[in-house]
Design an enzyme around this catalytic site. Structure first.
Site, PDB file in Angstrom:
ATOM      1  N   ASP A  79       0.826  -1.205   0.000  1.00 45.01           N
ATOM      2  CA  ASP A  79       0.000   0.000   0.000  1.00 45.01           C
ATOM      3  C   ASP A  79       0.866   1.263   0.000  1.00 45.01           C
ATOM      4  O   ASP A  79       1.981   1.262   0.516  1.00 45.01           O
ATOM      5  CB  ASP A  79      -0.900  -0.013   1.244  1.00 45.01           C
ATOM      6  CG  ASP A  79      -2.058   0.961   1.129  1.00 45.01           C
ATOM      7  OD1 ASP A  79      -2.368   1.413   0.007  1.00 45.01           O
ATOM      8  OD2 ASP A  79      -2.652   1.272   2.172  1.00 45.01           O
ATOM      9  N   ASN A 104       1.502   3.367  -2.875  1.00 40.28           N
ATOM     10  CA  ASN A 104       2.168   3.770  -4.117  1.00 40.28           C
ATOM     11  C   ASN A 104       1.711   5.148  -4.595  1.00 40.28           C
ATOM     12  O   ASN A 104       2.530   6.001  -4.954  1.00 40.28           O
ATOM     13  CB  ASN A 104       1.893   2.743  -5.222  1.00 40.28           C
ATOM     14  CG  ASN A 104       2.532   1.401  -4.956  1.00 40.28           C
ATOM     15  OD1 ASN A 104       3.593   1.322  -4.347  1.00 40.28           O
ATOM     16  ND2 ASN A 104       1.887   0.340  -5.400  1.00 40.28           N
ATOM     17  N   SER A 118      -6.985  -5.666  -6.174  1.00 38.54           N
ATOM     18  CA  SER A 118      -8.153  -6.253  -5.519  1.00 38.54           C
ATOM     19  C   SER A 118      -9.385  -6.159  -6.410  1.00 38.54           C
ATOM     20  O   SER A 118      -9.420  -5.391  -7.386  1.00 38.54           O
ATOM     21  CB  SER A 118      -8.429  -5.546  -4.185  1.00 38.54           C
ATOM     22  OG  SER A 118      -9.038  -4.286  -4.409  1.00 38.54           O
ATOM     23  N   THR A 119     -10.402  -6.912  -6.062  1.00 35.74           N
ATOM     24  CA  THR A 119     -11.665  -6.848  -6.811  1.00 35.74           C
ATOM     25  C   THR A 119     -12.322  -5.483  -6.661  1.00 35.74           C
ATOM     26  O   THR A 119     -13.173  -5.116  -7.462  1.00 35.74           O
ATOM     27  CB  THR A 119     -12.635  -7.942  -6.313  1.00 35.74           C
ATOM     28  OG1 THR A 119     -12.712  -7.889  -4.873  1.00 35.74           O
ATOM     29  CG2 THR A 119     -12.162  -9.325  -6.725  1.00 35.74           C
ATOM     30  N   ASN A 164     -10.489  -2.640  -6.663  1.00 33.40           N
ATOM     31  CA  ASN A 164      -9.663  -1.634  -7.336  1.00 33.40           C
ATOM     32  C   ASN A 164     -10.203  -1.209  -8.697  1.00 33.40           C
ATOM     33  O   ASN A 164      -9.750  -0.201  -9.262  1.00 33.40           O
ATOM     34  CB  ASN A 164      -8.222  -2.143  -7.503  1.00 33.40           C
ATOM     35  CG  ASN A 164      -7.443  -2.156  -6.204  1.00 33.40           C
ATOM     36  OD1 ASN A 164      -6.473  -2.904  -6.057  1.00 33.40           O
ATOM     37  ND2 ASN A 164      -7.843  -1.333  -5.245  1.00 33.40           N
ATOM     38  N   ILE A 184      -7.155  -4.889   7.058  1.00 28.84           N
ATOM     39  CA  ILE A 184      -6.842  -6.057   6.233  1.00 28.84           C
ATOM     40  C   ILE A 184      -7.310  -5.885   4.783  1.00 28.84           C
ATOM     41  O   ILE A 184      -6.763  -6.492   3.869  1.00 28.84           O
ATOM     42  CB  ILE A 184      -7.471  -7.326   6.849  1.00 28.84           C
ATOM     43  CG1 ILE A 184      -6.995  -7.478   8.306  1.00 28.84           C
ATOM     44  CG2 ILE A 184      -7.107  -8.569   6.055  1.00 28.84           C
ATOM     45  CD1 ILE A 184      -5.489  -7.491   8.472  1.00 28.84           C
TER      46      ILE A 184
END
Length: 265
Positions: free
Chosen positions: A34, A36, A79-80, A82, A212
């Site tokens: 995480d 960026n 992730s789904t 994103n 998480i």
């Protein structure tokens, strides 16, 4: 109540100095990469520059983890959730694996690292799918560390997929008994890593966030958690060793009690 303790700089230094390559190394490390975008914004750069720098850092951390003896390194790449990001950013993220694997696969072969990708790959653009499949194919005979990318992955979706598969099998009469934890784990996407490696020993999240984010919710039930304020592009091999040192100092009981020596009770 869950309490998160912040360490001061002196404590961080002490932990970093306590890293011992001769002590147990986590077999499976999972990382939520995480920060960026925020790394780039702090430098007055576009967010995609941060993603590019972050992917370059994957190479560094992968090699070091492999050299330390880590057996599985799982990286939360996309992730789904994103897909909700701006289209230009999503398109760039979908192109990253193409450029990444094109350059890095020869180095992975040299390092004896095997590529695995879990997630809903069928929904990825064709060029991304091709890059992923080629990397898997080219490294399939490697016998060292598994570099496991979670790409278009979400833990709740993963568990629902497993439940629905079990329900379908039960309807067909192929499952007739109560499903236990071990059986349920075998329907999850990490099952391909093997029974002894499918659950992370250590979960690291960078950027200072302490949640998480729908990542390996079932598998991290007994994982050790390590949060660092470092943005992913700034997360160095020394920070990885600090996280492992913290792991080495912990007493993992898995809900039970370990026998104590005199004076430890």
């Amino acid at each position: 109540m869950l309490k998160i303790f912040k360490r001061n700089s002196k404590q961080e230094t002490n932990i970093a100095e306590s890293f011992d390559p001769e002590k147990p190394i986590p077999s499976h490390i999972a990382i939520i990469m995480d920060g960026n975008g925020r790394w780039a914004q702090k430098r007055m750069m576009p967010r995609i520059a941060g993603h590019k720098e972050g992917m370059n850092n994957v190479k560094t951390i992968t090699k070091h983890a492999s050299q330390l003896g880590v057996k599985v390194l799982t990286l939360y790449a996309f992730s789904t959730e994103n897909w909700k990001r701006p289209t230009d950013e999503v398109n760039f993220l979908m192109k990253l694996p193409v450029d990444f694997f094109d350059v890095f696969v020869p180095e992975l072969i040299k390092e004896n690292v095997k590529v695995n990708v879990m997630g809903y790959k069928e929904y990825l653009p064709a060029h991304t799918q091709n890059a992923v499949e080629n990397a898997i194919e080219q490294t399939k005979d490697n016998t060292g560390m598994i570099l496991n990318f979670a790409l278009n992955y979400g833990s709740r979706a993963e568990m629902l997929t497993a439940v629905n598969e079990i329900v379908d099998l039960a309807k067909e009469g192929k499952i007739t008994e109560t499903v236990d934890e071990e059986q349920f784990s075998s329907y999850l996407m990490t099952a391909s890593l093997g029974k002894d490696l499918q659950d992370p020993d250590l979960l690291i999240r960078t950027s200072g966030e302490e949640r998480i984010s729908n990542f390996l919710l079932w598998q991290i039930a007994y994982s050790e958690l390590f949060f660092t304020e470092m943005f992913w592009p700034d997360f160095t091999t020394s920070h990885l060793e600090e996280a492992i040192a913290s792991y080495q100092l912990r007493n993992r009981r898995f809900g039970g009690l370990k026998e104590t020596t005199e004076g430890d009770a």
